[in-house]
Design a protein around this motif. Structure first.
Motif, PDB file in Angstrom:
ATOM      1  N   VAL A 248       0.722  -1.228   0.080  1.00 33.57           N
ATOM      2  CA  VAL A 248       0.019  -0.073  -0.153  1.00 33.57           C
ATOM      3  C   VAL A 248       1.006   1.382   0.113  1.00 33.57           C
ATOM      4  CG1 VAL A 248      -1.810   1.210   1.237  1.00 33.57           C
ATOM      5  CG2 VAL A 248      -1.994  -1.202   1.254  1.00 33.57           C
ATOM      6  N   GLY A 249       2.173   1.228   0.821  1.00 31.44           N
ATOM      7  CA  GLY A 249       2.730   2.324   0.703  1.00 31.44           C
ATOM      8  C   GLY A 249       3.257   2.540  -0.583  1.00 31.44           C
ATOM      9  N   ASP A 250       3.564   1.826  -1.272  1.00 30.11           N
ATOM     10  CA  ASP A 250       4.039   2.161  -2.877  1.00 30.11           C
ATOM     11  C   ASP A 250       2.758   2.763  -3.509  1.00 30.11           C
ATOM     12  OD1 ASP A 250       6.620   1.090  -2.734  1.00 30.11           O
ATOM     13  OD2 ASP A 250       6.295  -0.995  -3.144  1.00 30.11           O
ATOM     14  N   GLN A 251       1.873   2.258  -3.313  1.00 32.38           N
ATOM     15  CA  GLN A 251       0.609   2.595  -4.361  1.00 32.38           C
ATOM     16  C   GLN A 251       0.200   3.978  -3.692  1.00 32.38           C
ATOM     17  OE1 GLN A 251      -2.740  -0.377  -4.881  1.00 32.38           O
ATOM     18  NE2 GLN A 251      -1.566  -1.632  -3.381  1.00 32.38           N
ATOM     19  N   LEU A 252       0.573   4.439  -2.396  1.00 33.04           N
ATOM     20  CA  LEU A 252       0.016   5.982  -2.042  1.00 33.04           C
ATOM     21  C   LEU A 252       1.254   6.753  -2.566  1.00 33.04           C
ATOM     22  CD1 LEU A 252      -0.872   5.151   1.606  1.00 33.04           C
ATOM     23  CD2 LEU A 252      -2.458   5.859  -0.397  1.00 33.04           C
ATOM     24  N   ARG A 253       2.231   6.105  -2.647  1.00 32.69           N
ATOM     25  CA  ARG A 253       3.506   7.190  -3.236  1.00 32.69           C
ATOM     26  C   ARG A 253       3.431   7.398  -4.357  1.00 32.69           C
ATOM     27  NH1 ARG A 253       6.233   4.495   1.323  1.00 32.69           N
ATOM     28  NH2 ARG A 253       6.775   2.823  -0.183  1.00 32.69           N
ATOM     29  N   ALA A 254       3.090   6.480  -5.145  1.00 39.44           N
ATOM     30  CA  ALA A 254       2.847   6.553  -6.652  1.00 39.44           C
ATOM     31  C   ALA A 254       1.592   7.468  -7.258  1.00 39.44           C
ATOM     32  CB  ALA A 254       2.459   5.184  -7.277  1.00 39.44           C
ATOM     33  N   THR A 255       0.470   7.332  -6.142  1.00 34.13           N
ATOM     34  CA  THR A 255      -0.536   8.272  -6.616  1.00 34.13           C
ATOM     35  C   THR A 255      -0.177   9.417  -6.148  1.00 34.13           C
ATOM     36  OG1 THR A 255      -2.083   6.211  -5.962  1.00 34.13           O
ATOM     37  CG2 THR A 255      -2.918   8.386  -6.040  1.00 34.13           C
ATOM     38  N   TYR A 256       0.487   9.861  -4.834  1.00 32.04           N
ATOM     39  CA  TYR A 256       0.788  11.044  -4.552  1.00 32.04           C
ATOM     40  C   TYR A 256       1.632  11.864  -5.568  1.00 32.04           C
ATOM     41  CZ  TYR A 256       4.098  14.394  -2.450  1.00 32.04           C
ATOM     42  OH  TYR A 256       4.718  15.565  -2.233  1.00 32.04           O
ATOM     43  N   ASP A 257       2.637  11.064  -6.308  1.00 32.87           N
ATOM     44  CA  ASP A 257       3.744  11.600  -7.138  1.00 32.87           C
ATOM     45  C   ASP A 257       2.982  12.067  -8.219  1.00 32.87           C
ATOM     46  OD1 ASP A 257       6.308  12.150  -6.751  1.00 32.87           O
ATOM     47  OD2 ASP A 257       7.115  10.561  -7.623  1.00 32.87           O
TER      48      ASP A 257
END
Ligand code: UDP
Ligand code: CA
Length: 356
Positions: A248-257
């Motif tokens: 989920v961390g990767d998914q949140l960071r990708a969406t944030y970016d």
């Protein structure tokens, strides 16, 4: 002079890594679900984390369940920057630990805390019987930076949950510094999140005069949410095992970016991000009473409130400390905000520490 190679571009190269499972291991899952992990102890993740980070391991048991001294505690994450939020954080910590039926360990983001706060936290820990640990993380250079202090703090609140805590921590409850807890946090800790990586409380819709400020009820957000609730980020429960396993961390960071390319997007970064990402990472909705905030919730519902957040009111923008004195007082409270504040001040004075 040799032939020079032309420069074809300045972007990063993408490398695709192809891997295969070893013979005989085809039927094993690389990332077991947490329950399976506990039963079988066969997942690679479990083996890695228990081998590297587990403290006690039963030598003969085939189930290889790892027990850690932190396992029986309730873990609360919070963060603060500046004098006022540090003062509020101390009050939050006292209110949580005082109502809790089990030991509480606070994990605080160290980056912005003053030495005076840490000295006082040590005194409070001894006096009130909770534990305090510090976590730190440097915003990575490859993730879009924020320049405003408030937005940096919001980023730390949500973007690095998978890497902030030691791997033996299976769950954490985030609580805003400006919150007072009136219930036993063990009740929230024990709640079944029904397989979700995290749980948030939906916004109250019981205060008529502020309904017009609930921007997610119309236009872009309404279309995007497709009937899902918009949740408040002042308190949330994270099942860290699922959070890590479902990346989920990767998914949140990708969406944030992606979204933060537009500076007008993610106006409420820590809140908009998980709400926006709900299609990929569903949120378990907590019962309404877990987050009461005067701005959005009716007076009638206050008596049931398990936590109270001093969230900003767009109608009159009352300063937080004034709101604290006014809202956390009266017959609904065993201790008013003013009493909690002066109790902590007395402890500081007795310990020879001044924080005013
Ligand atoms: N916070 C902080 N410093 C700031 C802004 C926010 O430490 O300058 C932290 C603090 O823990 C706070 C949380 O971020 O409780 C969320 O912000 P806030 O509670 O001010 O949001 P609101 O409840 O007003 O929406
Ligand atoms: Ca808040």
């Amino acid at each position: 002079m040799g032939l020079s190679t032309p420069v074809l571009g300045f972007g990063d190269q993408t490398h695709r890594l192809i891997v295969v499972k070893r013979r005989g291991m085809e039927s094993y899952s690389l990332l077991d679900a947490p329950d399976d992990t506990m039963q079988q102890g066969q997942g690679l993740w479990n083996k890695l984390s228990s081998g590297l980070f587990g403290k006690q391991k039963s030598s003969s048991s085939s189930s290889s369940v790892v027990k850690h001294e932190d396992d029986d505690k309730i873990h609360v994450f919070s963060l603060a920057s500046g004098h006022m939020y540090e003062r509020l954080l101390r009050i939050m910590m006292l209110s949580v630990s005082r109502q809790a039926s089990r030991p509480v360990k606070f994990w605080l983001l160290e980056n912005y805390l003053s030495p005076a706060f840490k000295a006082m936290a040590a005194v409070m820990s001894a006096r009130f019987g909770f534990e305090v640990a510090y976590v730190t993380y440097k915003w990575p250079h490859w993730l879009r930076h924020q320049t405003q202090q408030q937005r940096i703090i919001w980023g730390y609140k949500i973007l690095f949950l998978d890497v902030l805590f030691p791997l033996h921590l299976k769950k954490v409850i985030y609580v805003d510094a400006d919150q007072v807890v009136r219930a036993d946090i063990a009740e929230l800790w024990d709640m079944d999140l029904q397989g979700h990586a995290y749980a948030y409380t939906p916004f109250c819709a019981s205060r008529e005069e502020t309904l017009g400020f609930q921007f997610w009820r119309q236009g872009y957000w309404k279309d995007h949410l497709q009937g899902r609730p918009y949740h408040i980020s002042a308190l949330y429960v994270v099942d860290l095992q699922r959070f890590r396993q479902q990346t989920v961390g990767d998914q949140l960071r990708a969406t944030y970016d992606q979204l933060s390319r537009d500076p007008n997007s993610l106006a409420n970064l820590d809140q908009d991000l998980p709400n926006y990402t709900q299609h990929a990472v569903p949120i378990f909705s907590l019962p309404q009473e877990w987050l009461w905030c005067e701005t959005w919730c009716s007076e009638d519902s206050k008596s049931k409130a398990k936590t109270i957040d001093l969230c900003n009111n767009p109608l009159h923008k009352e300063p937080k400390l004034d709101m604290a004195r006014r809202v956390i007082s009266g017959k609904l409270f065993n201790h008013s905000w003013v009493q909690l504040d002066s109790e902590i001040r007395d402890v500081a004075t007795a310990a020879g520490l001044l924080h005013e």
